[in-house]
Design an enzyme around this catalytic site. Structure first.
Site, PDB file in Angstrom:
ATOM      1  N   LYS A 209       0.823  -1.221   0.000  1.00  0.00           N
ATOM      2  CA  LYS A 209       0.000   0.000   0.000  1.00  0.00           C
ATOM      3  C   LYS A 209       0.853   1.265   0.000  1.00  0.00           C
ATOM      4  CE  LYS A 209      -4.465  -1.540   0.660  1.00  0.00           C
ATOM      5  NZ  LYS A 209      -5.640  -1.703   1.478  1.00  0.00           N
ATOM      6  N   ARG A 243      -4.624  -9.915   3.916  1.00  0.00           N
ATOM      7  CA  ARG A 243      -4.832  -9.871   2.457  1.00  0.00           C
ATOM      8  C   ARG A 243      -3.511  -9.474   1.806  1.00  0.00           C
ATOM      9  NH1 ARG A 243      -6.518  -6.313  -1.581  1.00  0.00           N
ATOM     10  NH2 ARG A 243      -8.024  -7.212  -3.036  1.00  0.00           N
TER      11      ARG A 243
HETATM   12  C1  9MG Z   1     -10.303  -4.920  -2.272  1.00  0.00           C
HETATM   13  N1  9MG Z   1      -9.382  -4.405  -1.283  1.00  0.00           N
HETATM   14  C2  9MG Z   1      -8.287  -3.607  -1.525  1.00  0.00           C
HETATM   15  N2  9MG Z   1      -7.695  -3.317  -0.366  1.00  0.00           N
HETATM   16  C3  9MG Z   1      -8.407  -3.919   0.610  1.00  0.00           C
HETATM   17  C4  9MG Z   1      -8.303  -3.988   2.001  1.00  0.00           C
HETATM   18  O1  9MG Z   1      -7.354  -3.325   2.654  1.00  0.00           O
HETATM   19  N3  9MG Z   1      -9.205  -4.707   2.693  1.00  0.00           N
HETATM   20  C5  9MG Z   1     -10.208  -5.355   2.036  1.00  0.00           C
HETATM   21  N4  9MG Z   1     -11.089  -6.062   2.786  1.00  0.00           N
HETATM   22  N5  9MG Z   1     -10.358  -5.331   0.710  1.00  0.00           N
HETATM   23  C6  9MG Z   1      -9.471  -4.624   0.023  1.00  0.00           C
END
Ligand code: 9MG
Length: 272
Positions: A209, A243
């Site tokens: 990010k 994720r």
């Molecule tokens: C789709 N997406 C992109 N970034 C995300 C994040 O930080 N959390 C979740 N749940 N979905 C995300």
């Protein structure tokens, strides 16, 4: 949770599953197989980018991107599939093809989304976002970001329960980078235990990010070490689902944190 972006324009890996301008199912399956081999328990399949400035996608296009891919993954691989969508129709069709998790960055806030999710047996991941993707990073403001995010997630979880979604089927996510400055993201990371106290499994997405670029100036392809550091810090603070775009490295890093947490837990129970 491994990320499978069936989009031409996602912020970090958009277009990598495309050949001659079209989503390639075999290429996508190869990515899915690799992630499962590397230890992914869940694959998160998305057909619309939420990066700032991304083009909105027509419903049929989103359906065409995610539904056949979910069907192909479910037919071949022993892995849970989550669908990254805010659209009620995409939720219904994806669950019909075997997705068992709905990951909604808009926390089921679109008209009909809460109802659609409630009509399925799927688990829902409710994410916090301030504003909308195209403008959310312009001037995010909070007086107490942890308290406000916790309040929002509790309110959305309550709305889910009122709509008939059992508390056992709810996950929450602070939404790192979604309407948050670097300071907000750091405060949220520090405050994750407060969000874990809500009592729902906590999902975080920190992989590659832009907070890493804000702090370290790293380009996208240089963000793995910082992503791993963030994943471990989040796991130590109560995150249960990470994720990530880089499954093997993240699974290894988090396994080390989990091993240490297990030792600490055993030490406490032996003391009792
Ligand atoms: C789709 N997406 C992109 N970034 C995300 C994040 O930080 N959390 C979740 N749940 N979905 C995300």
């Amino acid at each position: 949770m491994g990320v499978i972006n069936a989009t031409p324009d996602s912020f970090s890996d958009g277009g990598t599953l495309y050949r001659r301008g079209r989503l390639d199912i075999e290429l996508s399956l190869q990515r899915a197989r690799k992630m499962v081999g590397e230890g992914a328990h869940i694959l998160d399949v998305g057909g619309e980018s939420t990066r700032p400035g991304a083009e909105p996608v027509a419903l049929q296009q989103e359906l065409d991107r995610v539904v056949p891919l979910i069907a192909a993954i479910v037919a071949e691989l022993d892995v849970a599939v989550s669908v990254d969508t805010s659209s009620p129709e995409v939720m219904r069709e994806s669950v019909a093809q075997g997705a068992t998790i709905i990951n909604d960055v808009r926390a089921l806030g679109r008209p009909g989304a809460l109802q659609a999710a409630a009509e399925t047996p799927a688990t829902v991941c409710l994410m916090h976002m301030q504003g909308a993707p195209d403008t959310m990073q312009q001037a995010p403001r909070y007086s107490d970001v942890v308290a406000e995010v916790a309040g929002f997630l509790q309110a959305r979880a309550d709305a889910c329960v009122a709509a008939g979604i059992s508390g056992q089927r709810i996950w929450v996510d602070p939404g790192f980078g979604f309407g948050k400055s670097l300071e907000h993201n750091l405060e949220l990371l520090q405050g994750l235990p407060r969000l874990a106290e809500l009592g729902y499994p906590l999902l975080v997405g920190l992989s590659r990010k832009s907070m890493i670029a804000s702090l370290l100036g790293r380009e996208l392809d240089e963000r793995l070490p910082a992503s791993l550091g963030l994943a471990v810090l989040a796991a130590e603070r109560g995150a249960r689902i990470i994720r990530t775009h880089d499954v093997r490295a993240t699974a290894d890093a988090v396994a080390m944190a989990a091993a240490l947490a297990g030792l600490a837990e055993n030490a406490v129970s032996e003391d009792r």
